[in-house]
Each structure stands twice: as C-alpha cells, then as structure tokens.
Design a protein around this motif. Structure first.
Motif, PDB file in Angstrom:
ATOM      1  N   ALA A  20      25.323  -1.513  30.554  1.00  0.00           N
ATOM      2  CA  ALA A  20      26.035  -2.157  29.448  1.00  0.00           C
ATOM      3  C   ALA A  20      26.499  -1.133  28.418  1.00  0.00           C
ATOM      4  O   ALA A  20      27.609  -1.226  27.878  1.00  0.00           O
ATOM      5  N   ALA A  21      25.651  -0.130  28.137  1.00  0.00           N
ATOM      6  CA  ALA A  21      26.010   0.897  27.161  1.00  0.00           C
ATOM      7  C   ALA A  21      27.150   1.764  27.672  1.00  0.00           C
ATOM      8  O   ALA A  21      28.084   2.103  26.919  1.00  0.00           O
ATOM      9  N   GLY A  26      33.236   2.935  27.592  1.00  0.00           N
ATOM     10  CA  GLY A  26      34.505   3.152  28.269  1.00  0.00           C
ATOM     11  C   GLY A  26      34.454   3.291  29.771  1.00  0.00           C
ATOM     12  O   GLY A  26      35.495   3.356  30.426  1.00  0.00           O
ATOM     13  N   TYR A  27      33.256   3.334  30.376  1.00  0.00           N
ATOM     14  CA  TYR A  27      33.162   3.389  31.835  1.00  0.00           C
ATOM     15  C   TYR A  27      33.535   2.040  32.429  1.00  0.00           C
ATOM     16  O   TYR A  27      33.321   0.988  31.809  1.00  0.00           O
ATOM     17  N   ALA A  32      29.652   2.951  35.980  1.00  0.00           N
ATOM     18  CA  ALA A  32      28.439   2.799  35.180  1.00  0.00           C
ATOM     19  C   ALA A  32      27.238   2.473  36.061  1.00  0.00           C
ATOM     20  O   ALA A  32      26.148   3.038  35.888  1.00  0.00           O
ATOM     21  N   ALA A  33      27.423   1.578  37.017  1.00  0.00           N
ATOM     22  CA  ALA A  33      26.326   1.187  37.899  1.00  0.00           C
ATOM     23  C   ALA A  33      25.885   2.356  38.779  1.00  0.00           C
ATOM     24  O   ALA A  33      24.696   2.526  39.064  1.00  0.00           O
ATOM     25  N   ALA A  36      23.867   4.863  36.309  1.00  0.00           N
ATOM     26  CA  ALA A  36      22.768   4.385  35.457  1.00  0.00           C
ATOM     27  C   ALA A  36      21.418   4.880  35.953  1.00  0.00           C
ATOM     28  O   ALA A  36      20.566   5.302  35.160  1.00  0.00           O
ATOM     29  N   SER A  37      21.189   4.827  37.258  1.00  0.00           N
ATOM     30  CA  SER A  37      19.900   5.277  37.797  1.00  0.00           C
ATOM     31  C   SER A  37      19.708   6.775  37.590  1.00  0.00           C
ATOM     32  O   SER A  37      18.580   7.242  37.362  1.00  0.00           O
ATOM     33  N   LEU A  38      20.803   7.552  37.650  1.00  0.00           N
ATOM     34  CA  LEU A  38      20.709   8.984  37.409  1.00  0.00           C
ATOM     35  C   LEU A  38      20.271   9.265  35.974  1.00  0.00           C
ATOM     36  O   LEU A  38      19.448  10.153  35.721  1.00  0.00           O
ATOM     37  N   VAL A  39      20.820   8.499  35.041  1.00  0.00           N
ATOM     38  CA  VAL A  39      20.459   8.666  33.630  1.00  0.00           C
ATOM     39  C   VAL A  39      18.996   8.320  33.408  1.00  0.00           C
ATOM     40  O   VAL A  39      18.259   9.055  32.735  1.00  0.00           O
TER      41      VAL A  39
END
Length: 333
Positions: A20-21, A26-27, A32-33, A36-39
C-alpha cells in the motif's frame, strides 16, 4: 487492504502495508507486490525499525522508512532551552535522505541488489548496513549499479594498480570496463533548502583511488547530490576538469602542476575520465534542472550509451526540516 500509518509504532509492518505504501508513492500494484517481500526481508536482516512515516510537505506526501541515523537528530542538536544567548546557527538537520528515506528508494535498491549481486547480497554488506550512519551510503552504492543498460558483470572492490580499491568494476559484453568511485554528499541536503549554502567537497576523494585507465576502460566518479544540478555545480565540474599545468598561479605567476599539493585536494582530477551526478529531486529553486549530468573526456559516446535512469527513480521527493534559534523564532522570522 491495510493502509500505511504515520509513525504508528504499535502496528506490525506487513507485506500488504508495504504494498500500500509503495503504490501510494507511485508504484503500480504488480511492481509493489514483487518488491514488498524484498523490503521486509531487508528490514528483518539488518534489524531496521519496522515503522513508516511521512512528512507534512511536499504534497502528495511520500511514505518513508526510518534509517536509524541519529547523528543529525534534534537530540544531538546544540540548542539549549532558556539560554539567554542561544546559538544562531542551525546545528541539526533532519528529514529525507538523513533520518528517513523514501520507501520506494529502498524497494528499488533491494531489487537492484538481488538482480546484480544475487539473493544473498545483504549478507555481504550486513555489517555496514547495521551501522546506521553508513546505511544510506551503502544503499547509494547499490543504487548506482542499476544505472547501466545491457548485460554486464560486476566485480566488487577491485584493486587499482597503483592505489587503493574502487567501489565497483562493471564489465560489459563488448569488454568495455567502468571503474566506479561512488559518493553520496549528505551535507548537500542543506543546499536544497538554502540555495546560498556553499557547495562543499563535491569531488573529495574521487580521484585518489584511480590508476590510469586502459584503452577500453573509463574511470567514473558517480556522485549523488541533493541541492540540484545548478549553474554553480556545472561551473565546479568545469573547474575540476580544467587543465592546470599551463595556468600560472595568480599569487606567484608560477605554473602549478595538475597534481600539485598547492591545489585543493577536491580539485585534483588526475586519472578521472568522467563524472556523473544524480540528484533525486530538484528543490524549488532548481525546478526544471536536469536530474543527472555527465561530463566525460574519454569514450564519451559509449558511456552515454550505456547509462540510464529508471523512471521509478523520478518519483522521489525531499522534505527537510531544521530548527532556528530562539531569537529568530521570537522575532517572527
């Protein structure tokens, strides 16, 4: 869908919140999906605070992560309450690229690290990443690996022939080699809010690790700045590359050699073939200026042909904040 909160330390940061962030910043949903797991893995691996924030300006608001760097925090500011003569100089400066940074930037770096250095790239940099004052410097080094087109091999910290080591050596399929010295000018954030603040140490410690480049090789200083690629910056680049071995000193009339100790160290461009500057976001006084600039005196067309910026790197915004003295505050300034 869960929504990212502002400084909500009570919530557990999940992949859905990160998605969501990232989409807010802007992604698209798919990108984003995928990241996200990498982050989340990065935050867990380097024990980064799992909390997101945003600043009140600029709009639209940009969701950021906490870098953990307290070196410039208000707690370390040299400001004494109720002092009769409080200091007039700003001693603290916080915000984007200091104690926080765009979550989209972290996601981008995580993707570059995995793509260019392998799935275990974090392990090789974990000690430096856990040093919070060095974290953004490391992320900057990884980010610059994402600026090149085509297939290439990356060598980490290759030794220069007559000096120390370079940050990276990039070897393309046509055997073109780029030796990179990567710098992040943290103090340039101040210039983003104060255009009269002097440019400091722009080329410091760029040339001293390069040996003379070979026939199919380019020594490149890649530098991240934050106050905009202004005319002042462009003049600095001209001065940096200007030939000095035929120019007499104004004071003595004597010729000063290019590698003379009489020159400021940051102005010695010995063995530097090219400089590339990148500014993540232009401050208000530098709107309309380029986000990057290349100055090259060797194999210029080839260097420009392989350099690229991802469109996602145009999404970043910069918000900074700093205190003023009690005297200025009470004067209504």
């Amino acid at each position: 869908m869960e929504q990212p909160s502002n400084d909500d330390s009570g919530s557990v940061l999940t992949e859905e919140i990160i998605i969501a962030a990232l989409t807010h910043n802007g992604y698209n949903r798919e990108t984003a999906a995928a990241r996200a797991s990498l982050v989340l893995d990065f935050m867990e691996s380097v024990k980064l605070e799992k909390r997101l924030t945003h600043h009140p300006w600029p709009t639209p608001r940009q969701i950021e992560f906490f870098t953990g760097d307290k070196s410039s925090s208000v707690d370390n500011a040299n400001l004494v309450c109720f002092n009769i003569e409080p200091p007039s100089k700003t001693e603290w400066h916080g915000g984007t690229w200091l104690d926080t940074a765009p979550l989209t930037y972290l996601a981008r770096v995580c993707d570059i690290g995995q793509q260019k250095l392998g799935c275990d790239w974090i392990e090789n940099f974990k000690k430096r990443l856990r040093n919070r004052t060095d974290l953004l410097n490391v992320l900057n080094e990884i980010w610059w690996l994402g600026c090149w087109k085509g297939d290439f091999k990356v060598e980490v910290s290759p030794k220069a022939q007559n000096s120390g080591d370079n940050d990276w050596r990039i070897i393309f399929e046509d055997s073109l080699r780029l030796n990179l010295q990567v710098k992040r000018r943290k103090n340039d954030v101040r210039r983003g809010v104060d255009p009269l603040f002097p440019v400091q140490g722009l080329f410091d410690k760029v040339s001293h690790r390069f040996s003379m480049s070979g026939e199919n090789e380019i020594n490149v200083g890649v530098i991240t700045i934050y106050g905009g690629i202004t005319d002042t910056i462009l003049r600095r680049i001209d001065d940096y590359f200007a030939p000095r071995n035929s120019e007499p000193s104004e004071a003595t009339g004597q010729v000063i050699a290019e590698d003379s100790d009489q020159q400021p160290k940051e102005e010695q461009s010995t063995n530097v073939d090219a400089i590339i500057l990148w500014c993540p976001w232009n401050p208000p006084h530098a709107q309309g200026r380029p986000r990057h600039f290349i100055r090259c005196r060797k194999l210029k067309e080839r260097l420009e042909r392989v350099f690229t910026l991802d469109p996602l790197d145009a999404l970043y915004r910069t918000h900074t904040q700093f205190p003023i003295s009690f005297a200025k505050a009470t004067a209504g300034i």
